[in-house]
Design a protein around this motif. Structure first.
Motif, PDB file in Angstrom:
ATOM      1  N   PRO A  32       0.837  -1.195   0.000  1.00 19.80           N
ATOM      2  CA  PRO A  32       0.000   0.000   0.000  1.00 19.80           C
ATOM      3  C   PRO A  32       0.880   1.257   0.000  1.00 19.80           C
ATOM      4  N   ASN A  33       0.528   2.217  -0.845  1.00 17.96           N
ATOM      5  CA  ASN A  33       1.297   3.451  -1.008  1.00 17.96           C
ATOM      6  C   ASN A  33       0.436   4.641  -0.617  1.00 17.96           C
ATOM      7  N   GLU A  50     -16.881   1.520   4.449  1.00 17.79           N
ATOM      8  CA  GLU A  50     -15.816   2.503   4.623  1.00 17.79           C
ATOM      9  C   GLU A  50     -14.657   2.247   3.669  1.00 17.79           C
ATOM     10  N   VAL A  51     -13.946   3.316   3.410  1.00  8.94           N
ATOM     11  CA  VAL A  51     -12.722   3.269   2.613  1.00  8.94           C
ATOM     12  C   VAL A  51     -11.605   3.812   3.493  1.00  8.94           C
ATOM     13  N   TRP A  52     -10.460   3.159   3.424  1.00  8.75           N
ATOM     14  CA  TRP A  52      -9.269   3.653   4.105  1.00  8.75           C
ATOM     15  C   TRP A  52      -8.372   4.323   3.086  1.00  8.75           C
ATOM     16  N   GLU A  53      -7.963   5.541   3.359  1.00  9.56           N
ATOM     17  CA  GLU A  53      -6.999   6.228   2.500  1.00  9.56           C
ATOM     18  C   GLU A  53      -5.648   6.205   3.191  1.00  9.56           C
ATOM     19  N   VAL A  54      -4.638   5.682   2.488  1.00  4.36           N
ATOM     20  CA  VAL A  54      -3.295   5.584   3.054  1.00  4.36           C
ATOM     21  C   VAL A  54      -2.703   6.987   3.129  1.00  4.36           C
ATOM     22  N   SER A  55      -2.386   7.422   4.367  1.00  5.67           N
ATOM     23  CA  SER A  55      -1.827   8.756   4.555  1.00  5.67           C
ATOM     24  C   SER A  55      -0.311   8.733   4.738  1.00  5.67           C
ATOM     25  N   THR A  56       0.211   7.723   5.428  1.00  2.03           N
ATOM     26  CA  THR A  56       1.641   7.640   5.721  1.00  2.03           C
ATOM     27  C   THR A  56       2.033   6.188   5.827  1.00  2.03           C
ATOM     28  N   ARG A  57       3.283   5.883   5.480  1.00  2.00           N
ATOM     29  CA  ARG A  57       3.789   4.528   5.694  1.00  2.00           C
ATOM     30  C   ARG A  57       5.210   4.588   6.226  1.00  2.00           C
ATOM     31  N   HIS A  72       4.426  -0.301   8.470  1.00  2.00           N
ATOM     32  CA  HIS A  72       3.368   0.322   9.268  1.00  2.00           C
ATOM     33  C   HIS A  72       2.655   1.336   8.378  1.00  2.00           C
ATOM     34  N   VAL A  73       1.352   1.192   8.233  1.00  2.00           N
ATOM     35  CA  VAL A  73       0.564   2.036   7.332  1.00  2.00           C
ATOM     36  C   VAL A  73      -0.506   2.766   8.143  1.00  2.00           C
TER      37      VAL A  73
END
Length: 97
Positions: A32-33, A50-57, A72-73
């Protein structure tokens, strides 16, 4: 060992919530990016809600060659839009000839 992907939903003032663990195959072999959207998995509330938007990894490398690494995402959760719900449920209209 395999790469572990830990998803942490943001939890407002509390920072982050409890994490969920996945492996690379759960994401079709793709990490996931930032900016990616992930449909919240079943068993974590009603599917398709729900949708999860990847903010930081954050990468946490393993201690040696071929050791278990961890990604860690951090994700932001939001309600699924009507078009996302249709996409998820396979309700997109067929192409016209």
């Amino acid at each position: 060992m395999a790469t572990v992907i830990r998803i942490y939903p943001e939890a407002g003032d509390a920072g982050i919530g409890p994490h969920l663990e996945f492996n690379l195959s759960d994401f079709g072999g793709q990490l996931p990016n930032c900016g990616d959207l992930i449909i919240k998995p079943q068993g974590q509330g009603a599917p398709g809600d729900e949708v999860w938007e990847v903010s930081t990894r954050y990468f946490d490398p393993g201690p040696g060659f071929d050791a278990g690494a961890c990604l860690h995402v951090l994700v932001r959760s939001r309600p699924m839009s009507p078009s996302e719900r249709a996409l998820h449920q396979g309700l997109s209209p067929p192409l016209r000839s």
